[in-house]
Design a protein around this motif. Structure first.
Motif, PDB file in Angstrom:
ATOM      1  N   ASP A  40     -52.145  84.023 147.312  1.00  0.00           N
ATOM      2  CA  ASP A  40     -51.788  84.878 146.173  1.00  0.00           C
ATOM      3  C   ASP A  40     -50.389  85.466 146.336  1.00  0.00           C
ATOM      4  N   ARG A  41     -49.561  84.733 147.100  1.00  0.00           N
ATOM      5  CA  ARG A  41     -48.204  85.231 147.314  1.00  0.00           C
ATOM      6  C   ARG A  41     -47.392  85.218 146.007  1.00  0.00           C
ATOM      7  N   ALA A  42     -46.347  86.040 145.983  1.00  0.00           N
ATOM      8  CA  ALA A  42     -45.492  86.104 144.803  1.00  0.00           C
ATOM      9  C   ALA A  42     -44.751  84.776 144.646  1.00  0.00           C
ATOM     10  N   ASP A  43     -44.349  84.487 143.421  1.00  0.00           N
ATOM     11  CA  ASP A  43     -43.637  83.232 143.166  1.00  0.00           C
ATOM     12  C   ASP A  43     -42.141  83.437 143.392  1.00  0.00           C
ATOM     13  N   LEU A  44     -41.758  83.263 144.642  1.00  0.00           N
ATOM     14  CA  LEU A  44     -40.358  83.448 144.995  1.00  0.00           C
ATOM     15  C   LEU A  44     -39.618  82.118 144.940  1.00  0.00           C
ATOM     16  N   VAL A  45     -38.344  82.217 144.595  1.00  0.00           N
ATOM     17  CA  VAL A  45     -37.456  81.052 144.607  1.00  0.00           C
ATOM     18  C   VAL A  45     -36.386  81.322 145.645  1.00  0.00           C
ATOM     19  N   ARG A  46     -36.282  80.436 146.597  1.00  0.00           N
ATOM     20  CA  ARG A  46     -35.334  80.664 147.699  1.00  0.00           C
ATOM     21  C   ARG A  46     -34.011  79.973 147.427  1.00  0.00           C
ATOM     22  N   LEU A  47     -32.948  80.751 147.563  1.00  0.00           N
ATOM     23  CA  LEU A  47     -31.595  80.201 147.510  1.00  0.00           C
ATOM     24  C   LEU A  47     -31.075  80.261 148.938  1.00  0.00           C
ATOM     25  N   ALA A  48     -31.191  79.155 149.662  1.00  0.00           N
ATOM     26  CA  ALA A  48     -30.829  79.151 151.084  1.00  0.00           C
ATOM     27  C   ALA A  48     -29.383  78.685 151.226  1.00  0.00           C
ATOM     28  N   VAL A  49     -28.619  79.417 151.992  1.00  0.00           N
ATOM     29  CA  VAL A  49     -27.185  79.150 152.078  1.00  0.00           C
ATOM     30  C   VAL A  49     -26.882  78.346 153.351  1.00  0.00           C
ATOM     31  N   PRO A  50     -26.391  77.110 153.204  1.00  0.00           N
ATOM     32  CA  PRO A  50     -25.996  76.335 154.391  1.00  0.00           C
ATOM     33  C   PRO A  50     -24.882  77.057 155.152  1.00  0.00           C
ATOM     34  N   ARG A  51     -24.870  76.892 156.460  1.00  0.00           N
ATOM     35  CA  ARG A  51     -23.896  77.615 157.298  1.00  0.00           C
ATOM     36  C   ARG A  51     -22.494  76.999 157.199  1.00  0.00           C
ATOM     37  N   ARG A  52     -21.491  77.849 157.022  1.00  0.00           N
ATOM     38  CA  ARG A  52     -20.067  77.474 157.042  1.00  0.00           C
ATOM     39  C   ARG A  52     -19.750  76.372 156.028  1.00  0.00           C
ATOM     40  N   THR A  53     -20.385  76.396 154.865  1.00  0.00           N
ATOM     41  CA  THR A  53     -20.250  75.256 153.958  1.00  0.00           C
ATOM     42  C   THR A  53     -19.680  75.609 152.587  1.00  0.00           C
ATOM     43  N   TYR A  54     -20.259  76.593 151.921  1.00  0.00           N
ATOM     44  CA  TYR A  54     -19.785  76.936 150.575  1.00  0.00           C
ATOM     45  C   TYR A  54     -18.906  78.193 150.616  1.00  0.00           C
ATOM     46  N   GLY A  55     -18.079  78.322 149.567  1.00  0.00           N
ATOM     47  CA  GLY A  55     -17.192  79.476 149.478  1.00  0.00           C
ATOM     48  C   GLY A  55     -17.669  80.461 148.422  1.00  0.00           C
ATOM     49  N   PRO A  56     -16.928  81.582 148.276  1.00  0.00           N
ATOM     50  CA  PRO A  56     -17.320  82.612 147.321  1.00  0.00           C
ATOM     51  C   PRO A  56     -17.391  82.113 145.881  1.00  0.00           C
ATOM     52  N   ASP A  57     -16.542  81.129 145.532  1.00  0.00           N
ATOM     53  CA  ASP A  57     -16.574  80.621 144.147  1.00  0.00           C
ATOM     54  C   ASP A  57     -17.894  79.904 143.859  1.00  0.00           C
ATOM     55  N   HIS A  58     -18.407  79.206 144.872  1.00  0.00           N
ATOM     56  CA  HIS A  58     -19.710  78.549 144.680  1.00  0.00           C
ATOM     57  C   HIS A  58     -20.813  79.592 144.493  1.00  0.00           C
ATOM     58  N   MET A  59     -20.708  80.663 145.262  1.00  0.00           N
ATOM     59  CA  MET A  59     -21.744  81.699 145.173  1.00  0.00           C
ATOM     60  C   MET A  59     -21.697  82.386 143.807  1.00  0.00           C
ATOM     61  N   GLU A  60     -20.468  82.561 143.286  1.00  0.00           N
ATOM     62  CA  GLU A  60     -20.318  83.128 141.931  1.00  0.00           C
ATOM     63  C   GLU A  60     -20.992  82.212 140.902  1.00  0.00           C
ATOM     64  N   HIS A  61     -20.782  80.925 141.057  1.00  0.00           N
ATOM     65  CA  HIS A  61     -21.393  79.954 140.139  1.00  0.00           C
ATOM     66  C   HIS A  61     -22.920  80.068 140.190  1.00  0.00           C
ATOM     67  N   VAL A  62     -23.453  80.204 141.393  1.00  0.00           N
ATOM     68  CA  VAL A  62     -24.905  80.312 141.552  1.00  0.00           C
ATOM     69  C   VAL A  62     -25.408  81.579 140.847  1.00  0.00           C
ATOM     70  N   ALA A  63     -24.692  82.688 141.053  1.00  0.00           N
ATOM     71  CA  ALA A  63     -25.123  83.950 140.446  1.00  0.00           C
ATOM     72  C   ALA A  63     -25.044  83.861 138.918  1.00  0.00           C
ATOM     73  N   ASP A  64     -23.974  83.261 138.405  1.00  0.00           N
ATOM     74  CA  ASP A  64     -23.830  83.111 136.945  1.00  0.00           C
ATOM     75  C   ASP A  64     -24.940  82.220 136.383  1.00  0.00           C
ATOM     76  N   THR A  65     -25.257  81.160 137.115  1.00  0.00           N
ATOM     77  CA  THR A  65     -26.302  80.228 136.665  1.00  0.00           C
ATOM     78  C   THR A  65     -27.654  80.941 136.596  1.00  0.00           C
ATOM     79  N   ALA A  66     -27.977  81.676 137.670  1.00  0.00           N
ATOM     80  CA  ALA A  66     -29.274  82.378 137.696  1.00  0.00           C
ATOM     81  C   ALA A  66     -29.339  83.416 136.576  1.00  0.00           C
ATOM     82  N   ALA A  67     -28.201  84.089 136.324  1.00  0.00           N
ATOM     83  CA  ALA A  67     -28.177  85.100 135.253  1.00  0.00           C
ATOM     84  C   ALA A  67     -28.406  84.430 133.895  1.00  0.00           C
ATOM     85  N   ALA A  68     -27.810  83.255 133.705  1.00  0.00           N
ATOM     86  CA  ALA A  68     -27.984  82.529 132.428  1.00  0.00           C
ATOM     87  C   ALA A  68     -29.447  82.125 132.251  1.00  0.00           C
ATOM     88  N   VAL A  69     -30.099  81.721 133.332  1.00  0.00           N
ATOM     89  CA  VAL A  69     -31.519  81.348 133.247  1.00  0.00           C
ATOM     90  C   VAL A  69     -32.345  82.567 132.830  1.00  0.00           C
TER      91      VAL A  69
END
Ligand code: F0G
Length: 458
Positions: free
Chosen positions: A387-416
Motif C-alpha cells: 500500500d505504498r504511495a505511488d512515487l516516481v523516482r527521478l534518479a540523477v546519474p553521477r557527473r553526467t547532466y548539467g543544470p540546464d538538463h535539470m531545468e528541462h526536467v523540472a519544466d517538463t514535470a511542471a507541464a505534466v
C-alpha cells in the motif's frame, strides 16, 4: 559548482512529439522498453549510468586480465579495506550478483529477513530463497513533508514485534540499506546503525549493510547528525560500515563504475567460505567474479573518488537543486530530497487517477511524452500488493547532466502537473510470473483507449 570539467561528450536529442508518442506505444507504455536513443534526459536510474573520471579510464588501461590472482583485484581489495573497512571481498558482476551470493548462503525456506526497506532485487532474492522479506521503515518515512533528518532509518520495534511471532531462530539476517532507495533515497543515521547492529546481535543474525550508496549516506550524516559534524565523509563511511558483519555492494552507484559489485566481509569465517564457493559457481573465480580486470581497476579508483568531499558535496547538491526546482514549480515532491534521486508524489500530482490505475506509471509516461524525460515508477506498479504511495523516482546519474538538463526536467514535470486532469490511468495487459520483477517487463494500456471487452455488434 561542479568539481570537474567534461572532455568527452555523448550527444542526446529530443525527438519530435509524435515520435515520442509512437516510441512509448511501441514500448507497451513501459519506459524500460524504450531505446536510449529515443530518450532526451535519462533519469531512469543512477545505476551504472554515470561518468568515469580520467583516473578511472587510465586505470582501465592497466587492468590485469589474469583469471586468478589479478593485480586489479588486489587494487579493489585494498580500496575496499581502506574506504569501507571490509577485510575480505567476494567479487560479483553487479549488486544483484552479490545478493545472490550472500542471500543464497544465508537464507532458506521459512526464514524472515528484515530490512529498513527492501529494494526490488533484494526482495526478489530473499523470496527466491524461500524467505519472507519484511520492511521496517520508521513512521516518518511515509510522511512526505516531515523534515526529519533520517527518514531512511530502520524501526527496530517493528522487527522485534515480528520476532515475537516467528522466533529469533528464523531470522538469519538483518539488512540495513543506506541510503534507503525504496524510501525515497533517505539517509540512515549512525546511531540507528548501532541500534540495528545491537538488534541483530540480540537475535543472533548476520548484520548486513546494503552499501551501494554509502558515500551519499555519509555526506548526510556529516550534515545532519551532530556527533559527526566535524568528521570527514571518509571517516563516517568507515565508522558506519564497521558495525556490519558483511555488506553487499553495487559498484554501479557509489563505486562510480558502469558495472561491478561484491560482497564485503569482516572476517574469514564460514560465511566467507560459503560466499566464495557460491561466487565461483555463479559469478566467476574469486579474483574476478564476472568483472574484467579493467572493470576491477576502475572500481578501485571509483570507490576512493566517491568519498572525495568536492565530488560528494556537488553530487548531493545537484539532486537537492532539482528537488527545489520542482518544488518551486508546484510539483509535489517527497521532502527532503534523497541522495541520488527526487521522488514525485503521483497521488498528489494526479489525484483523479485511482490507485489501482497506476497514477505513478501514468506520470512516468507523461514525462516521456512531454519532454523525453525517462523516470521510473516505484509505487504500486513496481511493488504490487503493497500500500505504498505511488512515487516516481527521478534518479540523477553521477557527473553526467548539467543544470540546464535539470531545468528541462523540472519544466517538463511542471507541464505534466498543469494538464494533469487530461491524463488517464493505466491497466496492465501482460506481466511476468515473478511479481517482484513486474515493472521491468510488464506492458500496459492507457484506460482511455482500452478496447471494449466484447466487440460491438455489427
Ligand atoms: N541494492 C540497492 C539498494 C539498489 O538500489 C540496487 C540497484 C541493488 C541492490 C542491485 O544492484 O543493479 O548492481 O544489481 N538499484 C538500481 C536502481 C538498479 O535503479 O535503483 P545492481
Amino acid at each position: 559548482m561542479r568539481s570537474y570539467k567534461a572532455t568527452m561528450v555523448d550527444p542526446i536529442r529530443l525527438l519530435p512529439r509524435e515520435d515520442r508518442e509512437a516510441a512509448l506505444r511501441d514500448a507497451g507504455f513501459n519506459v524500460f522498453n524504450l531505446d536510449s536513443a529515443d530518450v532526451f534526459v535519462d533519469l531512469l536510474t543512477d545505476s551504472g549510468t554515470g561518468t568515469m573520471s580520467n583516473a578511472q579510464w587510465a586505470a582501465m588501461f592497466r587492468g590485469d586480465e589474469a583469471y586468478a590472482g589479478s593485480e586489479s583485484f588486489h587494487e579493489l581489495e585494498a580500496a575496499v579495506r581502506d574506504v569501507m573497512g571490509f577485510e575480505h571481498v567476494v567479487p560479483a558482476h553487479q549488486g544483484r550478483g552479490a545478493e545472490n551470493v550472500l542471500y543464497g548462503s544465508l537464507v532458506s525456506e521459512g526464514d524472515v529477513v528484515f530490512n529498513n526497506a527492501h529494494f526490488d532485487t533484494t526482495r526478489a532474492h530473499i523470496a527466491a530463497n524461500g524467505g519472507d522479506p519484511v520492511d521496517c521503515p520508521v513512521p516518518e518515512a511515509t510522511d512526505m513533508d516531515s523534515d526529519a533528518p533520517f527518514k531512511g532509518n530502520f524501526d527496530v520495534e517493528t522487527a522485534r514485534e515480528v520476532v515475537d511471532d516467528v522466533g529469533a531462530e528464523n531470522v538469519p539476517v538483518v539488512v540495513l540499506t543506506i541510503t534507503n532507495n525504496s524510501m525515497a533515497g533517505q539517509p540512515v543515521s549512525v546511531a540507528n546503525t548501532r541500534e540495528v547492529a545491537a538488534f541483530a546481535d540480540e537475535v543472533d543474525a548476520t548484520f548486513v549493510i546494503d552499501a551501494c550508496r554509502f558515500a551519499e549516506n555519509a555526506h548526510f550524516v556529516q550534515r545532519r547528525e551532530p556527533e559527526f559534524a566535524d568528521a570527514s565523509v571518509a571517516a563516517i563511511a568507515r565508522e558506519q560500515l564497521s558495525y556490519a558483519d558483511a555488506c553487499v555492494m553495487s559498484g554501479k552507484k557509489d563505486g562510480l563504475v558502469n558495472v561491478g559489485g561484491f560482497v564485503g566481509l569482516a572476517d574469514r569465517g564460514d560465511l566467507y567460505e560459503q560466499c566464495r564457493q557460491r561466487g565461483i559457481l555463479f559469478e566467476g573465480f574469486s579474483t574476478y567474479g564476472g568483472m574484467s580486470g579493467r572493470d576491477l581497476a576502475a572500481f578501485a579508483v571509483g570507490l576512493r573518488e566517491a568519498v572525495d568531499p568536492p565530488y560528494v558535496e556537488e553530487r548531493v547538491a545537484q539532486v537537492q537543486a532539482l528537488c527545489e526546482a520542482l518544488d518551486d514549480r508546484g510539483v509535489p515532491v517527497y521532502q527532503p530530497a534523497g541522495g541520488h534521486a527526487v521522488y514525485v508524489n503521483a497521488n498528489e500530482a494526479l489525484p483523479h487517477i485511482p490507485r489501482d490505475q497506476y497514477p505513478g506509471q501514468a506520470f512516468v509516461c507523461e514525462l516521456y511524452r512531454e519532454g523525453g524525460v525517462r523516470a521510473v515508477e516505484l509505487g504500486r506498479f513496481a511493488f504490487p500488493g503493497t500500500d505504498r504511495a505511488d512515487l516516481v523516482r527521478l534518479a540523477v546519474p553521477r557527473r553526467t547532466y548539467g543544470p540546464d538538463h535539470m531545468e528541462h526536467v523540472a519544466d517538463t514535470a511542471a507541464a505534466v502537473c498543469e494538464r494533469g486532469e487530461e491524463v488517464s490511468g493505466y491497466e496492465v495487459v501482460s506481466e511476468p510470473s515473478m511479481p517482484e520483477l513486474r515493472h521491468f517487463s510488464a506492458e500496459l494500456r492507457p484506460l482511455d483507449e482500452a478496447t471494449p471487452k466484447s466487440p460491438p455488434s455489427q
